[in-house]
Design a protein around this motif. Structure first.
Motif, mmCIF file in Angstrom:
data_model
loop_
_atom_site.group_PDB
_atom_site.id
_atom_site.type_symbol
_atom_site.label_atom_id
_atom_site.label_comp_id
_atom_site.label_asym_id
_atom_site.label_seq_id
_atom_site.Cartn_x
_atom_site.Cartn_y
_atom_site.Cartn_z
ATOM 1 N N GLU A 60 0.819 -1.209 0.000
ATOM 2 C CA GLU A 60 0.000 0.000 0.000
ATOM 3 C C GLU A 60 0.857 1.265 0.000
ATOM 4 O O GLU A 60 0.547 2.230 -0.687
ATOM 5 C CB GLU A 60 -0.915 0.016 1.223
ATOM 6 C CG GLU A 60 -1.963 -1.067 1.223
ATOM 7 C CD GLU A 60 -2.726 -1.126 2.542
ATOM 8 O OE1 GLU A 60 -2.825 -0.084 3.216
ATOM 9 O OE2 GLU A 60 -3.216 -2.204 2.882
ATOM 10 N N SER A 61 1.938 1.262 0.770
ATOM 11 C CA SER A 61 2.762 2.464 0.888
ATOM 12 C C SER A 61 3.680 2.654 -0.309
ATOM 13 O O SER A 61 4.070 3.778 -0.621
ATOM 14 C CB SER A 61 3.607 2.403 2.161
ATOM 15 O OG SER A 61 4.630 1.428 2.054
ATOM 16 N N GLY A 62 4.082 1.557 -0.964
ATOM 17 C CA GLY A 62 5.042 1.637 -2.056
ATOM 18 C C GLY A 62 6.474 1.756 -1.574
ATOM 19 O O GLY A 62 7.401 1.832 -2.367
ATOM 20 N N PHE A 63 6.674 1.762 -0.259
ATOM 21 C CA PHE A 63 8.019 1.860 0.314
ATOM 22 C C PHE A 63 8.544 0.450 0.525
ATOM 23 O O PHE A 63 8.233 -0.207 1.509
ATOM 24 C CB PHE A 63 7.977 2.639 1.634
ATOM 25 C CG PHE A 63 9.330 2.867 2.235
ATOM 26 C CD1 PHE A 63 10.214 3.765 1.656
ATOM 27 C CD2 PHE A 63 9.728 2.190 3.367
ATOM 28 C CE1 PHE A 63 11.469 3.983 2.208
ATOM 29 C CE2 PHE A 63 10.979 2.396 3.929
ATOM 30 C CZ PHE A 63 11.850 3.291 3.349
ATOM 31 N N VAL A 64 9.349 -0.033 -0.447
ATOM 32 C CA VAL A 64 9.862 -1.396 -0.417
ATOM 33 C C VAL A 64 11.378 -1.360 -0.673
ATOM 34 O O VAL A 64 11.822 -0.910 -1.721
ATOM 35 C CB VAL A 64 9.178 -2.286 -1.476
ATOM 36 C CG1 VAL A 64 9.748 -3.692 -1.459
ATOM 37 C CG2 VAL A 64 7.670 -2.309 -1.258
ATOM 38 N N VAL A 65 12.138 -1.822 0.332
ATOM 39 C CA VAL A 65 13.596 -1.908 0.231
ATOM 40 C C VAL A 65 13.972 -3.320 0.673
ATOM 41 O O VAL A 65 14.279 -3.567 1.828
ATOM 42 C CB VAL A 65 14.288 -0.842 1.109
ATOM 43 C CG1 VAL A 65 15.795 -0.869 0.888
ATOM 44 C CG2 VAL A 65 13.735 0.547 0.820
ATOM 45 N N PRO A 66 13.967 -4.291 -0.254
ATOM 46 C CA PRO A 66 14.090 -5.696 0.131
ATOM 47 C C PRO A 66 15.510 -6.228 0.303
ATOM 48 O O PRO A 66 15.707 -7.268 0.898
ATOM 49 C CB PRO A 66 13.420 -6.414 -1.037
ATOM 50 C CG PRO A 66 13.696 -5.530 -2.207
ATOM 51 C CD PRO A 66 13.657 -4.129 -1.666
#
Length: 170
Positions: A60-66
């Motif tokens: 939902e947030s689009g904040f993805v740092v995998p």
């Protein structure tokens, strides 16, 4: 499953006038018998203004740092809208834009220790201005002003208070 926190930024990410928190971290460089600490994909925590934070699903947030996330910094564009940069060891540098496009910021030199804002609702909000942050990273010394900011006072390292000015926010 666990992961360390290597980068953290407190800022008003969604433009509601309340501080939120962005967190990143993983560690791929452990001893073989321990294995990777890689349970994090990044996290946005939305503040409620009372000290509570609600996690937002990364989809939902689009904040993805995998990846092997190591540092997180905040920079502002010439228009004032914050950008957040996340580095990953041996991976891509990722950039995320705040959903708060009409942000106004104040920038400070090394003399400033803190900033106290007076808001239209009568409340005061304090921002401490650090000279460094995170794992091998450093954000700018800028404050994203909450909506309804009426005035600001800068506090230096000697404890002296200096008015920054009175201004209106849309």
């Amino acid at each position: 499953q666990i992961a360390p926190t290597n980068g953290i930024v407190a800022d008003d990410v969604n433009g509601d006038g309340i501080s939120d928190i962005l967190i990143i971290g993983n560690d791929y460089g452990n001893e073989i018998f321990i294995g990777r600490l890689d349970a994090s994909v990044g996290l946005l925590l939305l503040g409620d203004g009372k000290g509570n934070f609600e996690p937002v699903n990364p989809r939902e947030s689009g904040f993805v740092v995998p990846g092997d996330a190591k540092s997180l910094v905040k920079l502002s564009t010439s228009q004032g809208a914050p950008l957040y940069f996340a580095s990953q060891n041996r991976g891509k540098l990722l950039a995320f834009r705040s959903s708060y496009e009409e942000a106004k910021t104040l920038s400070f030199g090394q003399d400033a220790m803190a900033l106290i804002l007076e808001l239209e609702n009568g409340k005061r909000q304090r921002f401490d201005l650090s000279l460094g942050s995170g794992f091998g990273s450093q954000s700018t010394r800028e404050i994203t002003l909450p909506k309804g900011t009426k005035s600001a006072v800068m506090i230096d390292y000697k404890g002296q208070m200096t008015p920054v000015g009175i201004f209106t926010m849309n």
